[in-house]
Design a protein around this motif. Structure first.
Motif, mmCIF file in Angstrom:
data_model
loop_
_atom_site.group_PDB
_atom_site.id
_atom_site.type_symbol
_atom_site.label_atom_id
_atom_site.label_comp_id
_atom_site.label_asym_id
_atom_site.label_seq_id
_atom_site.Cartn_x
_atom_site.Cartn_y
_atom_site.Cartn_z
ATOM 1 N N SER A 1 0.818 -1.208 0.000
ATOM 2 C CA SER A 1 0.000 0.000 0.000
ATOM 3 C C SER A 1 0.857 1.265 0.000
ATOM 4 O O SER A 1 0.420 2.314 -0.473
ATOM 5 C CB SER A 1 -0.932 0.006 1.215
ATOM 6 O OG SER A 1 -1.828 -1.088 1.184
ATOM 7 N N GLN B 1 3.527 3.892 -4.355
ATOM 8 C CA GLN B 1 2.615 4.544 -5.280
ATOM 9 C C GLN B 1 3.153 4.566 -6.716
ATOM 10 O O GLN B 1 2.376 4.585 -7.665
ATOM 11 C CB GLN B 1 2.333 5.972 -4.819
ATOM 12 C CG GLN B 1 1.543 6.046 -3.523
ATOM 13 C CD GLN B 1 0.172 5.410 -3.651
ATOM 14 O OE1 GLN B 1 -0.619 5.778 -4.504
ATOM 15 N NE2 GLN B 1 -0.116 4.443 -2.792
ATOM 16 N N LYS C 1 0.082 4.205 -9.304
ATOM 17 C CA LYS C 1 -1.210 3.954 -8.665
ATOM 18 C C LYS C 1 -2.054 5.222 -8.679
ATOM 19 O O LYS C 1 -1.510 6.333 -8.628
ATOM 20 C CB LYS C 1 -0.998 3.484 -7.224
ATOM 21 C CG LYS C 1 -0.416 2.088 -7.094
ATOM 22 C CD LYS C 1 -0.377 1.706 -5.623
ATOM 23 C CE LYS C 1 0.166 0.310 -5.420
ATOM 24 N NZ LYS C 1 0.176 -0.075 -3.996
ATOM 25 N N PRO C 2 -3.381 5.044 -8.719
ATOM 26 C CA PRO C 2 -4.094 3.772 -8.789
ATOM 27 C C PRO C 2 -4.311 3.296 -10.226
ATOM 28 O O PRO C 2 -4.582 4.093 -11.115
ATOM 29 C CB PRO C 2 -5.442 4.103 -8.134
ATOM 30 C CG PRO C 2 -5.668 5.552 -8.458
ATOM 31 C CD PRO C 2 -4.296 6.180 -8.468
ATOM 32 N N ASP D 1 -4.928 1.743 -4.426
ATOM 33 C CA ASP D 1 -4.201 2.627 -3.512
ATOM 34 C C ASP D 1 -3.802 1.885 -2.244
ATOM 35 O O ASP D 1 -2.695 2.028 -1.741
ATOM 36 C CB ASP D 1 -5.060 3.844 -3.145
ATOM 37 C CG ASP D 1 -4.868 4.976 -4.135
ATOM 38 O OD1 ASP D 1 -3.762 5.090 -4.697
ATOM 39 O OD2 ASP D 1 -5.818 5.733 -4.360
#
Length: 264
Positions: A99, A102, A126-127, A175
């Motif tokens: 998580s 990114q 991301k996302p 995300d």
């Protein structure tokens, strides 16, 4: 047939490469493809001296792609696997790590079911955005723009379009991800070298696919993943030179949908 080719495999892809990186680039040796665990336990992989060169010819299409395309219309009932406190703590650490990333850029080496090897570069934003560029002579680019995935043939100037929701990328490009809650984890194990997680996707019509992801035991950096399709064919992807600080060009994730409408 393109749809049949894709159903046999692509990342899990990426699927998971999508998730990890170290702050600085590094060379990661290519692990020997581990046998897919049929009993739910994941054996640790062996390692080779370094990433091998790409093959001189493009691999056969079955099992080529680094993730699986699934028919989401007929999901099979999921089974619940009990994990002890140590295993749950490992899964929580992996979820936090995935998580936290990114963006990511890196290189990959892929071994198909026939032993053919290809390599290239991947980009993640991301996302929902990812791009796999295969080095020549393999003419393939795989691109996800947040809602769709295309498999593009540079030589033929054609592309096959699929919903992003039909691939495991929907998990890894989110995300945030809770591996235990959002996927069907059937096995988690660790030793001094690797942390290994095995995830299943069951479909009543298509069958069962498995994704085996291997992380570095010390810092959880992604090392490789192996996707086993319902026919039992394995595709293994090892990643290296990972960089989570570099932001990819947004144009890398643009899909030209007019190609699928017959427009020039």
């Amino acid at each position: 047939m393109a749809g049949r080719r894709a159903t046999t495999m692509l990342a899990a892809t990426l699927c998971t490469a999508l998730a990890l990186a170290s702050a600085s680039a590094e060379n990661v040796p290519l692990p020997t493809p581990a046998p897919q665990p049929k009993s739910g336990s994941a054996p640790p992989p062996a390692a080779n001296p370094g990433p091998p060169p790409a093959s001189d010819a493009a691999p056969s299409r079955p099992g080529f792609f680094p993730f699986s395309f699934m028919d989401k219309g007929n999901p099979a009932p999921q089974t619940t696997t009990a994990f002890d406190a140590k295993q749950r703590a490992i899964l929580d650490r992996i979820s936090l790590y995935l998580s936290s990333v990114q963006t990511m850029v890196g290189n990959f080496v892929q071994i198909g079911p026939d032993g053919g090897r290809t390599q290239g570069t991947f980009y993640i934003q991301k996302p929902g955005k990812v791009r796999f560029e295969y080095n020549p002579p393999t003419p393939i680019d795989i691109i996800a723009d947040g809602s769709s995935v295309v498999v593009r043939d540079r030589n033929l100037a054609t592309q096959d379009l699929y919903p992003l929701s039909q691939t495991p990328l929907r998990y890894l490009l989110a995300d945030r991800i809770d591996v235990l809650r959002d996927t069907d984890v059937i096995s988690v194990s660790s030793d001094d070298t690797f942390v290994t997680v095995v995830i299943e996707e069951k479909q009543l019509v298509v069958g069962t696919s498995r994704l085996m992801i291997m992380f570095d035991a010390k810092d959880l950096a992604l090392k490789q993943w192996t996707v086993t399709d319902p026919q039992g064919l394995d595709t293994t992807v090892a990643v290296f030179n990972l960089d989570a600080t570099k932001k990819p060009d947004p144009n890398l994730f643009v899909i030209n949908y007019q190609r699928n409408t017959g427009a020039n």
